[in-house]
Design a protein around this motif. Structure first.
Motif, PDB file in Angstrom:
ATOM      1  N   THR A  40     137.327 109.472-103.281  1.00 27.20           N
ATOM      2  CA  THR A  40     137.408 110.385-104.483  1.00 27.20           C
ATOM      3  C   THR A  40     137.346 109.387-105.750  1.00 27.20           C
ATOM      4  N   GLY A  50     132.735 113.137-104.821  1.00 35.08           N
ATOM      5  CA  GLY A  50     133.045 113.197-103.736  1.00 35.08           C
ATOM      6  C   GLY A  50     131.799 112.499-102.829  1.00 35.08           C
ATOM      7  N   THR A  53     132.612 110.697 -99.378  1.00 38.94           N
ATOM      8  CA  THR A  53     132.931 111.610 -98.517  1.00 38.94           C
ATOM      9  C   THR A  53     131.873 112.467 -98.047  1.00 38.94           C
ATOM     10  N   PHE A  54     131.212 113.217 -98.915  1.00 44.44           N
ATOM     11  CA  PHE A  54     129.766 113.812 -98.363  1.00 44.44           C
ATOM     12  C   PHE A  54     128.904 113.077 -97.505  1.00 44.44           C
ATOM     13  N   ALA A  76     139.483 112.241 -97.437  1.00 38.98           N
ATOM     14  CA  ALA A  76     138.792 112.196 -98.728  1.00 38.98           C
ATOM     15  C   ALA A  76     139.149 111.177 -99.938  1.00 38.98           C
ATOM     16  N   TYR A  77     140.250 110.612 -99.508  1.00 36.05           N
ATOM     17  CA  TYR A  77     140.904 109.707-100.708  1.00 36.05           C
ATOM     18  C   TYR A  77     140.861 108.139 -99.839  1.00 36.05           C
ATOM     19  N   HIS A 123     133.117 104.340 -97.824  1.00 38.66           N
ATOM     20  CA  HIS A 123     133.538 103.552 -99.403  1.00 38.66           C
ATOM     21  C   HIS A 123     133.798 101.865 -99.156  1.00 38.66           C
TER      22      HIS A 123
END
Length: 263
Positions: A40, A50, A53-54, A76-77, A123
């Protein structure tokens, strides 16, 4: 309808299954679990926080639909400390926190009787703490086969597509294109700002705040839905084939036993 039977048209999502269905999935031989990890964090002016994550979920779900391997709920982090607090929206874990989280998740995967765990990373700066987590998992659970793959590392061709406008890419053509294919409603193309890779000549490592004006690196103005779909399809198809092979993979010594006994 049995959710486990739908392996060619929709993903198998862990959170949608009962414990009985999860046990049946394991007993069917599909004992490989995918753990998607995103982030995030700010993605310049034109993309939501996001994105990572998406993107990783789109690939994970696509692979699951092709293979029947279950996808765990996404994390998501991630580790986004380098984005600093210059732009609001970023929420970051410490590297040691992310490493500890994946170790604790692995404990429950082992307890559930699964023998293979694939950490799918969306990420860039998650990689180092996730690699540390992999080392801890491998040490704690030596019978668990574990792999770490980032989206842009699935193949050399995919890596080239991600980095074609910037080696240190962020909110660039590739990421913007993927979002145009996955969540076009969240892309504000009219706000996209192209920025060069200002760190390409640097020896030291700098935060995004030290190298970017708007929070991006690359040319999002070149992004298209078609390119995003092409990149997603390449990730999904290539990784699906890799995981199908990995399901029956043996250790190196099992595959190629030494011809001369060690003394």
């Amino acid at each position: 309808m049995n959710k486990l039977a739908q392996t060619t048209d929709r993903p198998v999502l862990w959170e949608e299954l009962t414990w009985e269905e999860i046990a049946a999935l394991r007993e069917s031989g599909r004992d490989l679990v995918i753990l998607p990890i995103g982030a995030t964090e700010q993605h310049s002016l034109h993309l939501p926080v996001g994105v990572d994550t998406f993107s990783v979920m789109a690939v994970a779900e696509g692979v699951s639909a092709m293979t029947g391997f279950p996808v765990l709920p996404p994390l998501a982090y991630g580790v986004s400390l380098g984005h600093t607090s210059k732009w609001p929206g970023t929420i970051s874990l410490r590297p040691e926190t992310l490493s500890a989280i994946v170790l604790e998740i692995a404990e429950w995967i082992v307890n559930a009787g699964f023998s293979r765990l694939v950490i799918l990373n969306g990420h860039y700066t998650n990689w180092a703490p996730l690699r540390c987590g992999l080392e801890n998992i491998r040490h704690r659970y030596p019978l668990l086969k574990i792999a770490l793959r980032s989206l842009w590392e699935i193949s050399s061709n995919i890596n080239e597509l991600y980095q074609q406008d910037a080696a240190n890419f962020h909110a660039n053509c590739a990421e913007t294109s993927v979002m145009m294919a996955v969540r076009p409603d969240l892309v504000q193309s009219e706000k996209a700002k192209d920025e060069p890779d200002r760190s390409s000549h640097c020896f030291f490592s700098y935060t995004v705040a030290d190298e970017s004006v708007y929070g991006g690196v690359g040319k999002p103005s070149d992004a298209t839905t078609q390119f995003g779909r092409r990149l997603l399809d390449a990730c999904i198809e290539t990784l699906s084939q890799q995981l199908k092979k990995a399901l029956v993979e043996k250790t190196p010594l099992e595959t190629m036993p030494p011809s001369v006994p060690m003394t």
